[in-house]
Write a protein that holds these residues in place. Sequence first.
Motif, mmCIF file in Angstrom:
data_model
loop_
_atom_site.group_PDB
_atom_site.id
_atom_site.type_symbol
_atom_site.label_atom_id
_atom_site.label_comp_id
_atom_site.label_asym_id
_atom_site.label_seq_id
_atom_site.Cartn_x
_atom_site.Cartn_y
_atom_site.Cartn_z
ATOM 1 N N LEU A 537 0.828 -1.203 0.000
ATOM 2 C CA LEU A 537 0.000 0.000 0.000
ATOM 3 C C LEU A 537 0.866 1.257 0.000
ATOM 4 O O LEU A 537 0.547 2.243 -0.673
ATOM 5 C CB LEU A 537 -0.924 -0.011 1.217
ATOM 6 C CG LEU A 537 -1.981 1.089 1.267
ATOM 7 C CD1 LEU A 537 -3.001 0.884 0.163
ATOM 8 C CD2 LEU A 537 -2.675 1.115 2.618
ATOM 9 N N LYS A 538 1.955 1.235 0.761
ATOM 10 C CA LYS A 538 2.847 2.394 0.785
ATOM 11 C C LYS A 538 3.416 2.681 -0.603
ATOM 12 O O LYS A 538 3.512 3.833 -1.028
ATOM 13 C CB LYS A 538 3.982 2.164 1.781
ATOM 14 C CG LYS A 538 3.549 2.104 3.234
ATOM 15 C CD LYS A 538 4.759 1.874 4.128
ATOM 16 C CE LYS A 538 4.362 1.800 5.591
ATOM 17 N NZ LYS A 538 5.525 1.547 6.480
ATOM 18 N N ASP A 539 3.794 1.606 -1.300
ATOM 19 C CA ASP A 539 4.398 1.786 -2.629
ATOM 20 C C ASP A 539 3.391 2.333 -3.630
ATOM 21 O O ASP A 539 3.725 3.216 -4.437
ATOM 22 C CB ASP A 539 4.960 0.445 -3.120
ATOM 23 C CG ASP A 539 6.116 -0.043 -2.258
ATOM 24 O OD1 ASP A 539 6.718 0.797 -1.563
ATOM 25 O OD2 ASP A 539 6.392 -1.261 -2.265
ATOM 26 N N GLN A 540 2.141 1.837 -3.590
ATOM 27 C CA GLN A 540 1.170 2.256 -4.595
ATOM 28 C C GLN A 540 0.590 3.641 -4.321
ATOM 29 O O GLN A 540 -0.039 4.232 -5.193
ATOM 30 C CB GLN A 540 0.047 1.218 -4.704
ATOM 31 C CG GLN A 540 -0.938 1.211 -3.561
ATOM 32 C CD GLN A 540 -1.975 0.101 -3.697
ATOM 33 O OE1 GLN A 540 -1.713 -0.938 -4.302
ATOM 34 N NE2 GLN A 540 -3.151 0.305 -3.139
ATOM 35 N N THR A 541 0.796 4.160 -3.108
ATOM 36 C CA THR A 541 0.279 5.497 -2.796
ATOM 37 C C THR A 541 1.367 6.569 -2.845
ATOM 38 O O THR A 541 1.065 7.745 -2.653
ATOM 39 C CB THR A 541 -0.346 5.508 -1.395
ATOM 40 O OG1 THR A 541 0.649 5.136 -0.417
ATOM 41 C CG2 THR A 541 -1.507 4.538 -1.300
ATOM 42 N N LYS A 542 2.608 6.174 -3.093
ATOM 43 C CA LYS A 542 3.717 7.132 -3.014
ATOM 44 C C LYS A 542 3.553 8.291 -3.994
ATOM 45 O O LYS A 542 3.678 9.461 -3.625
ATOM 46 C CB LYS A 542 5.042 6.396 -3.256
ATOM 47 C CG LYS A 542 6.270 7.257 -3.010
ATOM 48 C CD LYS A 542 7.540 6.423 -3.206
ATOM 49 C CE LYS A 542 7.627 5.303 -2.199
ATOM 50 N NZ LYS A 542 8.879 4.528 -2.339
ATOM 51 N N SER A 543 3.259 7.991 -5.239
ATOM 52 C CA SER A 543 3.136 9.062 -6.239
ATOM 53 C C SER A 543 1.927 9.949 -5.955
ATOM 54 O O SER A 543 1.996 11.175 -6.110
ATOM 55 C CB SER A 543 3.028 8.450 -7.638
ATOM 56 O OG SER A 543 1.885 7.613 -7.732
ATOM 57 N N ASN A 544 0.801 9.342 -5.523
ATOM 58 C CA ASN A 544 -0.388 10.140 -5.209
ATOM 59 C C ASN A 544 -0.145 11.046 -4.012
ATOM 60 O O ASN A 544 -0.630 12.184 -3.963
ATOM 61 C CB ASN A 544 -1.571 9.219 -4.918
ATOM 62 C CG ASN A 544 -1.955 8.370 -6.118
ATOM 63 O OD1 ASN A 544 -1.551 7.224 -6.214
ATOM 64 N ND2 ASN A 544 -2.709 8.930 -7.039
ATOM 65 N N LEU A 545 0.623 10.554 -3.027
ATOM 66 C CA LEU A 545 0.931 11.369 -1.855
ATOM 67 C C LEU A 545 1.819 12.548 -2.232
ATOM 68 O O LEU A 545 1.634 13.668 -1.734
ATOM 69 C CB LEU A 545 1.601 10.507 -0.783
ATOM 70 C CG LEU A 545 1.983 11.211 0.516
ATOM 71 C CD1 LEU A 545 0.758 11.813 1.187
ATOM 72 C CD2 LEU A 545 2.690 10.246 1.464
#
Length: 755
Positions: A537-545
């Motif tokens: 989850l951390k990896d897939q939200t990195k760009s959105n964050l």
Amino acid sequence: MAGKEATIYIVDVGATTAECHSGRLESDLDFGMRYVWDKITEIMASERKSFTVGIVGFRTDETLNEQYDQADTYDDKESYKNISVFKKLEQMTMSDLQPLQQKIQASNNSEGDAISAVVVAIPLMEKHTMLKSGKPGKYKRKIVLLTDGQGNISDDEVGPIAQKLNELEIEIAIIGIDFDDDDYGFKEEDKDDNKRRNENILKELADGCTESLFATAAEAIESLAKPKVKATKPYITYEGPLKLGNDAEYPETAMVIDVKRYFRTKLAKAPSARSMAITKTDALGSSLEDVKTSYSYEVNDPEAPGGKRSLQREELDKGYLYGSTVVHINESELNETVLETTQSFEIIGFIPNDNYDRFLTMGESCITIAQPTNEKAVMALSSLIHALHELGSYAVARFVPKENKPPQLLLLAPCIEPDMEALVDIPLPFAEDVRLYRFAPLDRLFTTSGTILKSHKYLLPSEELTKAMGDYMDSMDLSELGTDDDGNPTEYMMIDDLYNPHIHRLNQAIRRKAISNETVGEPAEILVRYREPPQTLKDQTKSNLATLKRVANVQKVPDKVVGVGKSKRRKQATPLSNLNINELVAAGSEPAKRTKIDPANVIPDFKYMLENPPVTEEAEHAFFTTTCKQLGAIIRSTLETSFKLPIVGGGPREKGLDRASEFLSIMRAGMSGLETPTIYNDYILGLKKWLLADVENVDGKQFFLDYIKRKKLGLISAEEIDMRTFLEVSAAKAEDFYRLTLELPDRTVKAEEDS
């Protein structure tokens, strides 16, 4: 099964169990007993007398069992040799636990048959749980065999013994230390032929039983980490009629259904502790004794010895605060304040589902079903439930659980499942329970001058920010982040896998300390598994964050200044969560240092600039001076604007003066904490001259008296910050500052004349 359990633990204490295998630093016996002690202490924690425990040891140095004593032949006696009954089936207490720990130690003997130990345990179980008629009583019977598989095990009577276990409905669990287990994925290398033969014999026994378990000790111990949720019996909170309408006056139109109401959700509480006293410490450990609490009540009495008179609890009465006074209400009058109610469960109305605000839900939920043996009630309640479901409505009911108990308002919702139809209820708040809080509007902003802004960075988010936040929330979806047994996507963090870490961690610690003085150790992985988002989850939200932080213009918040002096100036307060907030916000990029205070963000900018000065001391002092000049200009500008506004109680003028005094307070505290008081003293002297220079400036004089003098925002004295050697401003001179004169008296000359 009924709520009775009988468990006998058969423990192998042969000489070989003192050895260490598979890279472990503890003996095989200590390793296997982890499982046994945990299960025993779990039974003890239930505090149920109907949960009994027995302990049998084999390959012991001595022999202590009835079969050996009653055997007629030499061969029969040899079969039951080196088997000892450590404890018969009865309730386990702490007084039993410590002696057992001393008995269950590796012996000097290697002889003793595990199958014969099971034969010894069967009569113990039969005697304790069988009825006089010879039929099995309502018990859950279980035998747990723990062994390392060494020694000699006879396979002559495996079949009949398994048949006997089935007849008595006894479940058997065989826990083998370093036994091969294909399902668990463990296989002991270089296993000798005798242990492999013994494993096969015990596996044959388990396979011959209707209810059995055959597992390696590592798997059994690993299973202890999964908390055991306490199973509770259904608890009836109400049994009686559910009414709709007035059946006393209008029986032909009223509806009365006989129902039962049970708890559906109930708050699980951690074990409670009580105060104890350590009375002594011996070889067995510390002894604890209960302490008694006593209360002493005294009142002032001039005629009593010492001016105090003692009272007993029975002599006391109740008084209620009414403002600053106390109102006395005696017990007889207090009884009249109790609302007289009768037990009832009455539907008082209906509301559409859409009209119910879910934030009104409060308390634990219950479930109401029709009386199972009353067909008329079952049909009537089913009709009501389906009517609510089809109309998309909820029922509102008045509920009084017992006579003279306060009434409750309940919301009844239909629940239709394949094998059940019921009404689920939750408490509703009364008017006194609702808390209404007012907040500033999000679509407009009021400035200190009274102007209304419709467009501002603190108002409603832009479309770009809304989209960035929406994308970030969508990327945090957990609905398909997990995988099932077949590898298909499924929900992450299922409710059945969520356990209260506080309750189970405390239970783990209690069980650990009950059998050992060692530390409680780390919490089980299953309890802390969900304390952080998964790495996926951390990896897939990195760009959105990153996009969200850029669009929202997230910036570093200045750290709070702690203490005084240059050595403590940049000390950062450590958050309780141990999270590095700066790293989370900055995300690897250092924000540019500010050199100018934004009038719309005065206090944070000023604090940030004080905490991020230049490196050299000379440049640092000049930087502080420049920073205070910027803040000073903002203060004067705020005062000039406020003085021009009309006087209205709580209006923009007063808010502006309050804001200017707050800026002064922040400047004074900052210069005092950084041990640079001269910068502030020079500024406040100049501000006083500006305020009082014009005699006709009544507003300036009033601000000086109401804000600077009353809030003590004048000169910083040497005594205030312990700088008597370097600062010439004495406490007396600082006090003289508050006079309505521009020139301060020379206290040094006056002191010389007096001398």
